[in-house]
Design a protein around this motif. Structure first.
Motif, PDB file in Angstrom:
ATOM      1  N   ASN A 150       0.755  -1.196  -0.057  1.00  0.00           N
ATOM      2  CA  ASN A 150      -0.045  -0.044   0.160  1.00  0.00           C
ATOM      3  C   ASN A 150       0.809   1.226  -0.077  1.00  0.00           C
ATOM      4  O   ASN A 150       0.286   2.405   0.180  1.00  0.00           O
ATOM      5  CB  ASN A 150      -0.930  -0.027   1.398  1.00  0.00           C
ATOM      6  N   ALA A 151       2.170   1.245  -0.056  1.00  0.00           N
ATOM      7  CA  ALA A 151       2.949   2.232  -0.106  1.00  0.00           C
ATOM      8  C   ALA A 151       2.907   3.110  -0.935  1.00  0.00           C
ATOM      9  O   ALA A 151       3.436   4.483  -1.072  1.00  0.00           O
ATOM     10  CB  ALA A 151       4.408   1.732   0.366  1.00  0.00           C
ATOM     11  N   LEU A 152       2.467   2.813  -2.321  1.00  0.00           N
ATOM     12  CA  LEU A 152       2.355   3.611  -3.498  1.00  0.00           C
ATOM     13  C   LEU A 152       1.221   4.255  -3.393  1.00  0.00           C
ATOM     14  O   LEU A 152       0.946   4.908  -4.646  1.00  0.00           O
ATOM     15  CB  LEU A 152       2.622   2.944  -4.595  1.00  0.00           C
ATOM     16  N   GLU A 153       0.239   4.108  -2.572  1.00  0.00           N
ATOM     17  CA  GLU A 153      -1.099   4.882  -2.589  1.00  0.00           C
ATOM     18  C   GLU A 153      -0.697   6.305  -2.629  1.00  0.00           C
ATOM     19  O   GLU A 153      -0.033   6.748  -1.881  1.00  0.00           O
ATOM     20  CB  GLU A 153      -2.131   4.277  -1.566  1.00  0.00           C
ATOM     21  N   PRO A 154      -1.914   7.173  -2.996  1.00  0.00           N
ATOM     22  CA  PRO A 154      -3.001   6.973  -3.747  1.00  0.00           C
ATOM     23  C   PRO A 154      -2.902   6.663  -5.181  1.00  0.00           C
ATOM     24  O   PRO A 154      -3.680   6.500  -6.145  1.00  0.00           O
ATOM     25  CB  PRO A 154      -3.637   7.940  -3.517  1.00  0.00           C
ATOM     26  N   PHE A 155      -1.418   6.653  -5.580  1.00  0.00           N
ATOM     27  CA  PHE A 155      -1.135   6.663  -6.994  1.00  0.00           C
ATOM     28  C   PHE A 155      -1.208   5.295  -7.653  1.00  0.00           C
ATOM     29  O   PHE A 155      -1.610   5.140  -8.895  1.00  0.00           O
ATOM     30  CB  PHE A 155       0.358   7.335  -7.150  1.00  0.00           C
ATOM     31  N   ILE A 156      -0.483   4.298  -6.942  1.00  0.00           N
ATOM     32  CA  ILE A 156      -0.963   2.880  -7.333  1.00  0.00           C
ATOM     33  C   ILE A 156      -1.576   2.024  -6.175  1.00  0.00           C
ATOM     34  O   ILE A 156      -0.809   2.036  -5.093  1.00  0.00           O
ATOM     35  CB  ILE A 156       0.253   2.121  -8.044  1.00  0.00           C
ATOM     36  N   SER A 157      -2.726   1.600  -6.287  1.00  0.00           N
ATOM     37  CA  SER A 157      -3.274   0.815  -5.274  1.00  0.00           C
ATOM     38  C   SER A 157      -2.647  -0.348  -4.836  1.00  0.00           C
ATOM     39  O   SER A 157      -2.083  -1.053  -5.479  1.00  0.00           O
ATOM     40  CB  SER A 157      -4.794   0.659  -5.668  1.00  0.00           C
ATOM     41  N   ALA A 158      -2.863  -0.749  -3.429  1.00  0.00           N
ATOM     42  CA  ALA A 158      -2.537  -1.906  -3.115  1.00  0.00           C
ATOM     43  C   ALA A 158      -3.253  -3.106  -3.614  1.00  0.00           C
ATOM     44  O   ALA A 158      -2.628  -4.074  -3.940  1.00  0.00           O
ATOM     45  CB  ALA A 158      -2.784  -2.278  -1.496  1.00  0.00           C
ATOM     46  N   LYS A 159      -4.533  -2.914  -4.058  1.00  0.00           N
ATOM     47  CA  LYS A 159      -5.112  -4.050  -4.921  1.00  0.00           C
ATOM     48  C   LYS A 159      -4.088  -4.261  -6.292  1.00  0.00           C
ATOM     49  O   LYS A 159      -3.887  -5.425  -6.771  1.00  0.00           O
ATOM     50  CB  LYS A 159      -6.445  -3.725  -5.188  1.00  0.00           C
ATOM     51  N   THR A 160      -3.887  -3.129  -7.223  1.00  0.00           N
ATOM     52  CA  THR A 160      -2.982  -3.219  -8.183  1.00  0.00           C
ATOM     53  C   THR A 160      -1.826  -3.956  -8.007  1.00  0.00           C
ATOM     54  O   THR A 160      -1.345  -4.994  -8.635  1.00  0.00           O
ATOM     55  CB  THR A 160      -3.066  -1.823  -8.815  1.00  0.00           C
ATOM     56  N   LEU A 161      -1.190  -3.508  -6.906  1.00  0.00           N
ATOM     57  CA  LEU A 161       0.499  -3.861  -6.673  1.00  0.00           C
ATOM     58  C   LEU A 161      -0.028  -5.711  -6.120  1.00  0.00           C
ATOM     59  O   LEU A 161       0.839  -6.423  -6.651  1.00  0.00           O
ATOM     60  CB  LEU A 161       0.954  -3.157  -5.464  1.00  0.00           C
ATOM     61  N   GLY A 162      -1.055  -5.846  -5.540  1.00  0.00           N
ATOM     62  CA  GLY A 162      -1.240  -7.285  -5.174  1.00  0.00           C
ATOM     63  C   GLY A 162      -1.288  -8.246  -6.156  1.00  0.00           C
ATOM     64  O   GLY A 162      -0.912  -9.396  -6.385  1.00  0.00           O
ATOM     65  N   PHE A 163      -2.110  -7.821  -7.241  1.00  0.00           N
ATOM     66  CA  PHE A 163      -2.266  -8.487  -8.359  1.00  0.00           C
ATOM     67  C   PHE A 163      -1.136  -8.628  -9.171  1.00  0.00           C
ATOM     68  O   PHE A 163      -0.769  -9.548  -9.955  1.00  0.00           O
ATOM     69  CB  PHE A 163      -3.425  -8.112  -9.415  1.00  0.00           C
ATOM     70  N   HIS A 164      -0.508  -7.549  -9.644  1.00  0.00           N
ATOM     71  CA  HIS A 164       0.685  -7.282 -10.358  1.00  0.00           C
ATOM     72  C   HIS A 164       1.978  -8.109  -9.852  1.00  0.00           C
ATOM     73  O   HIS A 164       2.558  -8.668 -10.620  1.00  0.00           O
ATOM     74  CB  HIS A 164       1.082  -5.779 -10.604  1.00  0.00           C
ATOM     75  N   TYR A 165       2.462  -7.463  -8.672  1.00  0.00           N
ATOM     76  CA  TYR A 165       3.456  -8.308  -8.043  1.00  0.00           C
ATOM     77  C   TYR A 165       3.336  -9.847  -7.740  1.00  0.00           C
ATOM     78  O   TYR A 165       4.100 -10.792  -7.962  1.00  0.00           O
ATOM     79  CB  TYR A 165       4.051  -7.431  -6.932  1.00  0.00           C
ATOM     80  N   GLY A 166       1.932  -9.926  -6.989  1.00  0.00           N
ATOM     81  CA  GLY A 166       1.774 -11.110  -6.394  1.00  0.00           C
ATOM     82  C   GLY A 166       1.226 -12.132  -7.314  1.00  0.00           C
ATOM     83  O   GLY A 166       1.085 -13.549  -7.086  1.00  0.00           O
TER      84      GLY A 166
END
Length: 200
Positions: free
Chosen positions: A13-29
Motif C-alpha cells: 500500500n506504500a504507493l497509494e494513492p497513485f498505485i493501489s495496494a489492489k493493483t500491486l497485489g495482482f501485479h506483483y503477487g
C-alpha cells in the motif's frame, strides 16, 4: 537454479494513492509470480538451468525455438527492474551526473519527461517505456510485450510498465494519466542514478 522473485522494497500500500495496494497485489503477487513460475518450469532440467536469468535472456532472444523461455524470462527480469524504479515519495528531478546528462542529451528535464510520456502513451498494445544508455547517449525507447533493451545492446536506466495489468484497476483506459502520475510521484531517481553510474 530457480529464479527467485525479489522482495518488494516497500509495502503493497506504500504507493497509494497513485498505485493501489489492489493493483500491486495482482501485479506483483500474481502476474510477476506467474512469469517466474513459467520460466523456472521451462528451464528446469535443461542446460539453461545453470545460467543466470540475464544469460538466458541473451541466449534465447533471437531463437524462435525458445520464445516461451524468452518471454517469461524477460518479463520476470523487466518486472523485477520495474519495482525498483518506483518508490514512495518519488518523482521530482534527478540531480548530480544523471540530471546533468539528461539535460545534455534531451535539452532539458521537461523535454525528457515529454519524450518519456509520449513513448509510454504511444506504445501500441502491451510493453514498456525505458530510459536507456545507448553507447554514451541517454535515449528514451519503447519495447513491445516482453522485449527488453539489453538484447539491443542498450543499458536500462529506468522503466515504466505499460501493460494494462499495471494500471487498469486504477486508471482504466487512461494510460497517459497513469504515466504522468508515475513520473511525477513515484520514479526512483536514486535507483536510476545507480544504474547510470554502473552503465558508464
Amino acid at each position: 537454479m530457480a529464479y527467485q522473485q525479489p522482495a518488494l522494497l516497500y509495502a503493497e500500500n506504500a504507493l497509494e494513492p497513485f498505485i493501489s495496494a489492489k493493483t500491486l497485489g495482482f501485479h506483483y503477487g500474481k502476474h510477476h509470480v506467474a512469469y517466474i513460475t513459467n520460466y523456472n518450469n521451462l528451464v528446469a532440467g535443461t542446460p539453461l538451468d545453470t545460467m543466470s536469468l540475464e544469460e538466458v535472456i541473451a541466449h534465447s532472444a533471437a531463437d524462435p525455438q525458445k520464445v516461451g523461455i524468452f518471454n517469461n524470462g524477460a518479463q520476470a527480469w523487466n518486472h523485477s527492474f520495474y519495482w525498483n524504479c518506483l518508490t514512495p515519495n518519488g518523482g521530482g528531478e534527478p540531480s548530480g551526473e544523471l540530471g546533468a546528462k539528461i539535460t545534455e542529451d534531451f535539452g532539458s528535464f521537461d523535454k525528457f519527461k515529454e519524450e518519456l510520456k509520449s513513448a509510454a502513451a504511444t506504445q501500441f498494445g502491451s510493453g514498456w517505456a525505458w530510459l536507456v544508455l545507448d553507447g554514451t547517449t541517454l535515449k528514451v525507447v519503447k519495447t513491445a510485450n516482453a522485449q527488453t533493451p539489453s538484447t539491443s545492446g542498450q543499458k536500462p536506466i529506468l522503466t515504466i510498465d505499460v501493460w494494462e495489468h499495471a494500471y487498469y484497476l486504477d486508471y482504466q483506459n487512461r494510460r497517459p494519466d497513469y504515466v504522468a502520475t508515475v513520473i511525477d510521484n513515484l520514479l526512483n531517481w536514486e535507483f536510476a542514478a545507480e544504474n547510470f553510474r554502473a552503465a558508464q
